[in-house]
Design a protein around this motif. Structure first.
Motif, PDB file in Angstrom:
ATOM      1  N   TRP A  76      17.838 -18.065 -14.971  1.00 37.59           N
ATOM      2  CA  TRP A  76      17.547 -19.559 -15.314  1.00 37.59           C
ATOM      3  C   TRP A  76      18.506 -19.811 -16.603  1.00 37.59           C
ATOM      4  O   TRP A  76      19.368 -21.009 -16.350  1.00 37.59           O
ATOM      5  CB  TRP A  76      16.367 -20.161 -15.179  1.00 37.59           C
ATOM      6  N   CYS A 315      17.728 -24.486 -14.441  1.00 35.30           N
ATOM      7  CA  CYS A 315      17.328 -23.402 -13.483  1.00 35.30           C
ATOM      8  C   CYS A 315      18.664 -23.136 -12.677  1.00 35.30           C
ATOM      9  O   CYS A 315      19.891 -23.580 -12.867  1.00 35.30           O
ATOM     10  CB  CYS A 315      16.457 -24.137 -12.477  1.00 35.30           C
ATOM     11  N   ASP A 318      20.364 -23.119  -6.945  1.00 39.11           N
ATOM     12  CA  ASP A 318      19.569 -23.279  -5.487  1.00 39.11           C
ATOM     13  C   ASP A 318      18.558 -24.153  -5.914  1.00 39.11           C
ATOM     14  O   ASP A 318      17.844 -25.020  -4.889  1.00 39.11           O
ATOM     15  CB  ASP A 318      19.623 -21.945  -4.960  1.00 39.11           C
ATOM     16  N   LEU A 319      17.686 -24.016  -6.978  1.00 44.07           N
ATOM     17  CA  LEU A 319      16.414 -24.750  -7.205  1.00 44.07           C
ATOM     18  C   LEU A 319      16.763 -26.463  -7.272  1.00 44.07           C
ATOM     19  O   LEU A 319      15.703 -27.007  -7.172  1.00 44.07           O
ATOM     20  CB  LEU A 319      15.902 -24.133  -8.304  1.00 44.07           C
ATOM     21  N   HIS A 321      18.355 -27.840  -5.196  1.00 39.61           N
ATOM     22  CA  HIS A 321      18.304 -28.361  -3.559  1.00 39.61           C
ATOM     23  C   HIS A 321      19.592 -29.526  -3.359  1.00 39.61           C
ATOM     24  O   HIS A 321      19.408 -30.236  -2.897  1.00 39.61           O
ATOM     25  CB  HIS A 321      16.993 -28.921  -3.155  1.00 39.61           C
ATOM     26  N   TRP A 331      13.619 -28.649  -8.688  1.00 48.57           N
ATOM     27  CA  TRP A 331      13.024 -28.382  -9.868  1.00 48.57           C
ATOM     28  C   TRP A 331      13.432 -29.624 -10.845  1.00 48.57           C
ATOM     29  O   TRP A 331      14.347 -30.022 -10.829  1.00 48.57           O
ATOM     30  CB  TRP A 331      13.740 -27.172 -10.476  1.00 48.57           C
TER      31      TRP A 331
END
Length: 445
Positions: A76, A315, A318-319, A321, A331
């Motif tokens: 991250w 982050c 991908d977190l 989205h 996130w």
């Protein structure tokens, strides 16, 4: 004119923010500290640096709200990448949050592990917060003695299982202990009972409505009451709801030792401009409407909000989205450590707010609140931590040019005003090609 043998370096600036005002100054530096301040031509040294006509000399910024995430979630962010971003943004001191690292900084052993991995890879100076979680009251005094600058807690689910939140009774106990040892408790102040589950979907309005202003207002009242009862010191982090300001103002008028910060994203964005699926703008508490944003600016101007810090909470891409744009899954956190100064200055300049006020919010006041003597100001005896800033230069944010680890930012493509041209740490420019030379800071050290 002071003899050259007395100084290592002189920095001359026709415009500098010193003691809360802009003035012409010569800054005399010896062995990494400011040892003299004089009129522009009144100091000499073997090395003399003169700022350009369009540049202003500022103290290095102090960002007391940074999630470095190392060890444990180093994909991250990490100490090397975060502190490079800080240096590129004029920030010379950061304070690392006790989460989202694994382990969190809730014991002395975890603090020492964090220091071990950080020590050789920091480009700016780094201090540490400890964490207050259920069951670790006995760890607070040892962490205080080990040099943390204070303690962070949550009043609702933090979002990571290894850092649970404090219920009201646990919070009261922890506040009593931090009051006893003379430490500062910093609080994520949202009340979970006022928050509803965010429905899945791309509409920002659904996420915003799930975390109403009342969640912050109610939690801030709890913080104020605990600080009043215990006589302890409290600080509310990342305030987004301006409706909590009157209670804070009244408490301070009564002598309660409580301070509050807000963040660049709450001062720059407003809810109406958050597009559907723009999950890069999800943060907790959320970005609210334009009227609220203007009220935060007013509270800063009135002195009711003390600090502006990044809450740099990155982050992996991908977190967020971005593929689905689902606010429920994404996130919550915004990465902005490198961009804080130009973001805040862009808004301040539009409102006629002087640069000296921005320096107070982003350098002097954070350093003073957390007890970092010698930071956040250009003053005799202070570390020669400096920022060379071109306040009229416009530029467009390119995520590829940012130094934090994952190039996700809601500021991508935005035009900002003000460019950091150089950052000095203890009397020498930070060279992002050469090796890091930041230090790890301890309370009272």
């Amino acid at each position: 004119m002071a003899p050259a043998t007395d100084l290592d370096t002189v920095v001359r600036a026709a415009r500098a923010v010193v003691d809360g005002t802009e003035q012409a100054v010569a800054v005399g530096i010896r062995e990494g500290r400011v040892v003299a301040l004089a009129a522009y031509d009144d100091l000499a040294a073997p090395e003399v640096v003169e700022l350009a006509d369009d540049e202003v000399l500022l103290p290095g910024l102090v960002d007391t709200h940074v999630h470095v995430n190392e060890p444990g979630r180093t994909d991250w962010e990490g100490f090397a990448s975060a502190t490079r971003a800080a240096a590129a943004g004029g920030v010379t001191t950061i304070v690392d949050m006790p989460l989202n690292s694994v382990p969190p900084t809730t014991t002395v052993a975890a603090l020492e592990e964090k220091r071990r991995v950080a020590v050789d890879q920091v480009w700016v100076d780094v201090g540490f917060w400890g964490g207050a979680v259920p069951g670790n009251v006995a760890d607070l005094a040892p962490l205080h003695e080990a040099g943390v600058l204070g303690f962070k807690c949550f009043l609702l689910d933090s979002g990571v299982e290894e850092f649970p939140h404090l219920a009201a009774a646990d919070f009261a106990t922890a506040m009593a202990e931090t009051a006893r040892i003379g430490s500062l408790m910093i609080v994520h102040a949202e009340d979970g009972d006022e928050i509803t589950e965010c429905a899945h979907g791309t509409a920002y309005r659904g996420f915003l409505e799930s975390r109403p202003d009342a969640a912050e207002e109610r939690a801030v009242s709890l913080v104020i009451d605990a600080a009043r009862r215990t006589g302890g010191r409290a600080h509310v982090v990342h305030l987004s709801a301006s409706g909590a300001v009157p209670a804070l103002r009244a408490a301070r008028a009564d002598g309660v030792d409580v301070s509050v910060e807000t963040c660049p994203h709450y001062l720059h964005f407003d809810a109406a401009t958050v597009a559907d699926g723009a999950t890069e703008l999800k943060c907790c508490p959320p970005i609210r409407d334009a009227t609220n944003r203007d009220a935060l600016w007013q509270a800063l101007g009135d002195g009711d909000i003390d600090l502006v810090v990044s809450d740099h909470s990155p982050c992996t891409a991908d977190l967020k989205h971005r593929d689905t744009g689902d606010f429920a899954d994404a996130w919550g956190g915004i990465a902005s450590l490198q961009l804080g100064l130009p973001v805040v200055w862009t808004g301040a300049r539009e409102r006629g707010v002087p640069l000296a006020d921005v320096v107070r919010w982003m350098a002097t006041a954070p350093a003073r609140r957390v007890g970092l003597a010698g930071k956040g100001e250009i003053a005799v005896g202070a570390d020669a931590d400096l920022c060379v800033f071109a306040p009229e230069e416009e530029w467009v944010v390119d995520p590829a040019a940012l130094h934090h680890k994952n190039p996700v930012t809601p500021y991508a493509g935005r035009t900002l005003t003000g460019t950091v041209r150089a950052t000095w740490l203890r009397g020498r420019p930070v060279d992002l090609v050469a090796g890091p030379r930041g230090r790890l800071l301890r309370r009272g050290g």
